[in-house]
Design an enzyme around this catalytic site. Structure first.
Site, mmCIF file in Angstrom:
data_model
loop_
_atom_site.group_PDB
_atom_site.id
_atom_site.type_symbol
_atom_site.label_atom_id
_atom_site.label_comp_id
_atom_site.label_asym_id
_atom_site.label_seq_id
_atom_site.Cartn_x
_atom_site.Cartn_y
_atom_site.Cartn_z
ATOM 1 N N SER A 1 -1.802 -110.728 3.047
ATOM 2 C CA SER A 1 -3.258 -110.798 3.252
ATOM 3 C C SER A 1 -4.013 -109.803 2.380
ATOM 4 C CB SER A 1 -3.650 -110.705 4.732
ATOM 5 O OG SER A 1 -3.418 -109.465 5.265
ATOM 6 N N ARG B 1 -16.425 -116.315 6.385
ATOM 7 C CA ARG B 1 -16.226 -115.205 7.318
ATOM 8 C C ARG B 1 -15.949 -113.911 6.543
ATOM 9 N NH1 ARG B 1 -11.807 -111.429 8.372
ATOM 10 N NH2 ARG B 1 -11.905 -110.839 10.553
ATOM 11 N N VAL B 2 -16.653 -112.847 6.887
ATOM 12 C CA VAL B 2 -16.371 -111.522 6.327
ATOM 13 C C VAL B 2 -15.949 -110.636 7.492
ATOM 14 C CG1 VAL B 2 -17.368 -109.494 5.203
ATOM 15 C CG2 VAL B 2 -17.956 -111.787 4.383
ATOM 16 N N GLY B 3 -14.851 -109.939 7.326
ATOM 17 C CA GLY B 3 -14.349 -109.082 8.399
ATOM 18 C C GLY B 3 -14.856 -107.658 8.277
ATOM 19 N N ASP B 4 -14.095 -106.759 8.855
ATOM 20 C CA ASP B 4 -14.468 -105.345 8.866
ATOM 21 C C ASP B 4 -14.214 -104.636 7.540
ATOM 22 O OD1 ASP B 4 -11.686 -105.817 9.335
ATOM 23 O OD2 ASP B 4 -11.450 -103.725 9.928
ATOM 24 N N THR C 1 -8.427 -106.618 1.363
ATOM 25 C CA THR C 1 -7.836 -107.673 2.184
ATOM 26 C C THR C 1 -8.308 -109.035 1.731
ATOM 27 O OG1 THR C 1 -7.465 -108.315 4.501
ATOM 28 C CG2 THR C 1 -9.717 -107.785 3.895
ATOM 29 N N THR D 1 -7.206 -101.724 10.471
ATOM 30 C CA THR D 1 -6.558 -102.981 10.108
ATOM 31 C C THR D 1 -6.281 -103.744 11.390
ATOM 32 O OG1 THR D 1 -4.643 -104.028 9.065
ATOM 33 C CG2 THR D 1 -4.277 -101.858 10.018
ATOM 34 N N GLY D 2 -6.324 -105.051 11.282
ATOM 35 C CA GLY D 2 -6.138 -105.876 12.461
ATOM 36 C C GLY D 2 -7.304 -106.826 12.599
ATOM 37 N N HIS D 3 -7.610 -107.164 13.839
ATOM 38 C CA HIS D 3 -8.651 -108.163 14.083
ATOM 39 C C HIS D 3 -10.017 -107.545 13.786
ATOM 40 C CE1 HIS D 3 -9.267 -112.163 15.688
ATOM 41 N NE2 HIS D 3 -10.464 -111.705 15.971
ATOM 42 N N GLY D 4 -10.552 -107.877 12.614
ATOM 43 C CA GLY D 4 -11.708 -107.171 12.081
ATOM 44 C C GLY D 4 -12.937 -107.212 12.958
ATOM 45 N N THR E 1 -3.811 -105.948 5.940
ATOM 46 C CA THR E 1 -4.805 -105.236 5.139
ATOM 47 C C THR E 1 -4.282 -103.878 4.706
ATOM 48 O OG1 THR E 1 -6.699 -106.308 6.125
ATOM 49 C CG2 THR E 1 -7.064 -104.106 5.272
HETATM 50 N N1 ASP Z 1 -9.022 -106.433 9.211
HETATM 51 C C1 ASP Z 1 -8.812 -107.591 8.385
HETATM 52 C C2 ASP Z 1 -9.885 -108.583 8.658
HETATM 53 O O1 ASP Z 1 -10.273 -108.749 9.804
HETATM 54 C C3 ASP Z 1 -7.507 -108.264 8.578
HETATM 55 C C4 ASP Z 1 -6.272 -107.429 8.482
HETATM 56 O O2 ASP Z 1 -6.288 -106.244 8.787
HETATM 57 O O3 ASP Z 1 -5.246 -107.973 8.075
HETATM 58 O O4 ASP Z 1 -10.309 -109.251 7.734
#
Ligand code: ASP
Length: 285
Positions: free
Chosen positions: A48, A177-180, A167, A200-203, A149
């Site tokens: 990713s 979609r734009v994450g964190d 990421t 990192t994780g669910h943004g 990420t």
């Molecule tokens: N934080 C990233 C996002 O939500 C994803 C990830 O950490 O892999 O885009």
């Protein structure tokens, strides 16, 4: 003088740190974190980030990245298509413009205008995995397996801090979609008087509480690095009530080179490099 330290998320953080460390020693924390992140971006096995990054539901690889230094200088790109080193485009946004964040076609136009070479990013192997894993469960939530990420945080011998993050975003994301990750305060935050933190994780979880900035504010309030990360994870658990498959991990360093991390779920690890010695740290949840 501080003890130089470089930390990078996940198992691919190891290779990232090996590439970034010489820059931390001979150049600066900012050069080190950029080089560390570029290494993950170039690795087709990292699913990713950069070249190996999963496409969105339309089959398009879009990249998000941010850099931030000791003095609140920062640059970012969101939904960048066709350029491998999103982190370096983000750095050029910081170095060459008065802006912080460029998105979509404008980010790609900017990269082209400064002479960066466009390239096709979707590898045959990534496309095969995408067909196999994503299309067949289009409505399935993202889960712990697909967070990769790269966040790199560094403190150099002058005590200067910097961070970078890159990421392709969550697997299975909607187009647009734009994450964190490219959002200052959510995916990354650096305050030269306090420390550097990244997520990192669910943004969406990090976005909703400005997680990285919150870690730094709790460190400013007196918490030690790991305690600050844990307190923000606890805050997310209590106030956002994430589902059982939602992972979020926070990693931070302070300006004396101490580091710490915390995560909602087991499985998070990061690479730590001090005095040229690389090790992996597994984080309990
Ligand atoms: N934080 C990233 C996002 O939500 C994803 C990830 O950490 O892999 O885009």
């Amino acid at each position: 003088m501080s003890e130089p330290v470089l930390v990078s998320t996940w198992h691919h953080g190891r290779g990232a740190n090996e590439a970034g460390w010489p820059h931390l020693v001979s150049r600066s924390a900012l050069d080190a974190v950029e080089e560390a992140v570029r290494t993950a971006e170039a690795d087709p096995e990292v699913r990713s980030v950069g070249r190996g990054g999963y496409p969105d539901r339309l089959g398009r690889v879009t990249l998000d990245a941010v850099v931030m230094d000791h003095d609140y200088r920062c640059g970012a790109v969101a939904a960048l298509e066709g350029f491998l080193h999103a982190v370096s485009v983000a750095r050029e946004v910081m170095e060459r413009t008065d802006h912080v964040l460029l998105a979509g076609a404008g980010a790609a136009d900017f990269a082209r205008s400064i002479g960066m070479q466009p390239e096709r990013l979707l590898t045959a192997e990534t496309m095969r995995l995408f067909e196999e894993k994503v299309r067949v469960r289009e409505t399935a939530p993202a889960n712990i397996e697909n967070h990769d990420t790269i966040v790199s945080l560094g403190c150099d011998a002058q005590g200067r801090l910097a961070g970078a993050c890159s990421t392709s975003g969550l697997m299975n994301r909607l187009h647009g979609r734009v994450g964190d990750s490219p959002i200052v305060g959510a995916g990354l935050y650096v305050d030269g008087e306090v420390g550097a933190a990244g997520a990192t994780g669910h943004g969406e979880l990090a976005l909703r509480v400005a997680a990285s900035a919150l870690v730094i504010e709790r460190m400013r309030g007196g918490l030690a690095v790991a305690a600050a990360c844990e307190s923000v994870i606890e805050h997310i658990r209590r106030r956002l009530r994430p589902g059982p498959d939602r992972q979020l991990a926070l990693l931070a360093i302070d300006r004396d080179g101490r580091c710490g991390a915390a995560a909602l779920l087991p499985g998070f690890s990061y690479a730590l490099t001090r005095a040229g010695v690389h090790e992996m740290v597994e984080v309990d949840a």
